[in-house]
Motif scaffolding. Structure first.
Motif, short mmCIF file in Angstrom:
data_model
loop_
_atom_site.label_atom_id
_atom_site.label_comp_id
_atom_site.label_asym_id
_atom_site.label_seq_id
_atom_site.Cartn_x
_atom_site.Cartn_y
_atom_site.Cartn_z
N ARG A 138 26.76 -8.41 -26.82
CA ARG A 138 25.67 -7.82 -26.03
C ARG A 138 24.41 -7.72 -26.86
NH1 ARG A 138 29.54 -3.12 -24.25
NH2 ARG A 138 29.95 -3.52 -26.41
N ARG A 180 38.95 -15.48 -24.96
CA ARG A 180 37.51 -15.75 -24.94
C ARG A 180 37.21 -17.25 -25.00
NH1 ARG A 180 35.55 -12.24 -29.91
NH2 ARG A 180 36.75 -13.93 -30.78
N TRP A 184 31.13 -13.88 -23.26
CA TRP A 184 30.55 -12.68 -22.66
C TRP A 184 29.40 -13.07 -21.73
CZ3 TRP A 184 25.90 -10.05 -22.62
CH2 TRP A 184 25.95 -8.70 -22.24
#
Length: 129
Positions: free
Chosen positions: A4, A73, A97
């Motif tokens: 993030r 992932r 992400w």
């Protein structure tokens, strides 16, 4: 680095370094470099078979494989509908992400090297658009 935080830094950099979209001539899009990585899995997918056809600058597609049993992932790297391999596990966190949240990411080949180590034969860059 926290994914993030990486994507926020990219967005901030794009905001500071790039004129507003309305100011861009001719509707040009803005691409921000996210990362550069070697291709993982060269020997296990189609990269070796396609080696002679690949060119620096070729567009690549990144596809999430959230159900991958080896890596939750996982981000696969595709070229013209054929799987070349993967983004290395150490580099895939921020990309996974971002893709999971609908981030528009693109990739292209930046280096092709006939190296005895298959992990060093293909390098690619990933951009946020």
């Amino acid at each position: 680095m926290d994914p993030r935080r990486l994507l926020r830094a990219i967005a901030l950099g794009a905001t500071l370094a790039v004129p507003p979209a309305a100011a861009l001539a001719g509707g040009e899009s803005v691409r921000v470099l996210v990362q550069s990585s070697p291709l993982a899995g060269f020997r296990y997918h189609e990269a070796a078979d396609l080696w002679e056809l690949l060119r620096v600058g070729d567009a690549l597609e990144l596809r999430r494989e959230a159900d991958n049993t080896h890596d939750a992932r996982a981000v696969a790297v595709w070229w013209r509908g054929r799987k070349l391999g993967y983004v290395p596990r150490r580099d895939n966190g921020a990309l996974a992400w971002g893709l999971d949240r609908g981030e528009r990411l693109s990739a292209r080949i930046i280096r092709l090297t006939e190296h005895p180590n298959p992990a060093k034969r293909i390098e690619f860059e990933v951009y946020s658009e």
